[in-house]
Design an enzyme around this catalytic site. Structure first.
Site, mmCIF file in Angstrom:
data_model
loop_
_atom_site.group_PDB
_atom_site.id
_atom_site.type_symbol
_atom_site.label_atom_id
_atom_site.label_comp_id
_atom_site.label_asym_id
_atom_site.label_seq_id
_atom_site.Cartn_x
_atom_site.Cartn_y
_atom_site.Cartn_z
ATOM 1 N N SER A 90 54.313 -21.451 20.458
ATOM 2 C CA SER A 90 53.528 -20.551 21.305
ATOM 3 C C SER A 90 53.292 -19.223 20.594
ATOM 4 O O SER A 90 52.647 -19.197 19.552
ATOM 5 C CB SER A 90 54.204 -20.387 22.670
ATOM 6 O OG SER A 90 53.370 -19.696 23.575
ATOM 7 N N HIS A 195 49.922 -22.086 28.695
ATOM 8 C CA HIS A 195 49.439 -23.307 28.043
ATOM 9 C C HIS A 195 48.861 -24.304 29.050
ATOM 10 O O HIS A 195 48.975 -25.518 28.888
ATOM 11 C CB HIS A 195 50.548 -23.935 27.192
ATOM 12 C CG HIS A 195 51.023 -23.012 26.117
ATOM 13 N ND1 HIS A 195 50.247 -22.706 25.024
ATOM 14 C CD2 HIS A 195 52.158 -22.264 26.014
ATOM 15 C CE1 HIS A 195 50.899 -21.831 24.276
ATOM 16 N NE2 HIS A 195 52.048 -21.534 24.861
#
Length: 306
Positions: A90, A195
């Site tokens: 991430s 996400h």
């Protein structure tokens, strides 16, 4: 020894005091923090002294963790350890591409600061959360998500662990179904449903930011969350934009790095979350972490002994 990969830790690993001993132990690490401080005054104070509540706010978490990630990697580089390839989880991917030379340190830090602000703003638009689902096959978790509108599979972490993001109004029933099917769910210490489609506005904002940035070719292979494949010369902007609102394919990334010859992983940044995920994916590889002066010294000693 086979190939070495640096993996850059992601959100949720933050803790009060992170990075301080790296700053004191390494000139290269110190330079990372000082560059950040010039761009975003108060970053060092948040890392070294900020309360966990403060540094767990996304717009603070991301620039702070970026600094610790990059400082740990640069401290290793300063000591003569260069990886063969890198990946980041991430926000860790922004640190990874910066370390690989796609951006300067100042550019990477500015980008992650804007990324944190954009994801914070997107999170505030919808009441969402994340949870790690354990002990169920990915296919079963995906099936349960399809049964609960507003819940999405987002982080494919390792065998038997898939993180979901969902509306808080939908997550309760979803988690009940997880338990009914023999699984277990663990809420995550993050401030939004990352996400997932909830982050589409952040993805659009990031595309705008990236459009004005100078992107250079990576100096080493960088594996992308979005594809679990190495970056090409010209796709950094698209991959970083798409990453925000699409799943992180971490297990697949680790497996492909191992296929490419990696037998040693070094997690750089706060905590040891990625160490655990990698060990659950492949128990044969060697795993180290660098997050402070002590782990830096221990990892350097271990790598030099190989």
């Amino acid at each position: 020894m086979g190939k070495v990969a640096f993996v850059f830790s992601g959100q949720g690993a933050q803790y009060s005091g992170m990075g301080k001993s790296l700053y004191e132990a390494s000139a290269a690490a110190k330079a990372v923090f000082e560059t950040a401080e010039q761009i975003r005054p108060g970053t060092m104070q948040q890392c070294f002294e900020g309360a966990l509540e403060e540094i767990s706010i996304t717009k603070n978490t991301q620039p702070c963790l970026f600094c610790v990630d990059l400082a740990a990697a640069e401290a290793l580089r300063e000591a003569g350890i260069e990886p063969d390839m890198v990946a980041g989880f991430s926000l860790g991917e922004v640190a990874a591409v910066t370390f690989a030379g796609i951006f300067t340190q100042a550019e990477g830090f500015s980008l992650v600061t804007k990324r944190g602000e954009a994801m914070q703003a997107a999170a505030e638009k919808v009441d969402s959360a994340m949870a790690a689902v354990l002990k169920l096959a990915n296919e079963k978790v995906e099936e349960l998500c399809r049964m609960h509108p507003g819940v999405f599979p987002v982080n494919y972490n390792c065998p038997g662990q898939l993180v979901v993001a969902g509306l808080k109004s939908s997550l309760g029933d979803f988690l009940s179904d997880v338990a009914a099917n023999g699984g277990r769910a663990v809420p995550l210490n993050v401030s939004g449903g990352f996400h997932s489609p909830f982050m589409e506005s952040a993805s659009i904002r990031l595309a705008q930011v990236l459009s004005g940035m100078d992107v250079k070719a990576p100096q080493m292979p960088v594996y992308a969350n979005y594809t679990a494949e190495p970056y090409g010369e010209n796709d950094a902007k698209l991959l970083l934009e798409k990453q925000v609102s699409n799943p992180v394919r971490w297990q697949q990334t680790v497996e492909r790095m191992i296929e490419a010859g990696v037998d040693t992983f070094v997690e750089v940044g706060a905590g040891k979350t990625l160490c655990g995920l990698i060990k659950k994916t492949n128990r044969a590889v060697k795993i180290y972490n660098v997050e402070d002066a002590d782990t830096l010294a221990a990892t350097l000693a271990a790598l030099r002994a190989e």
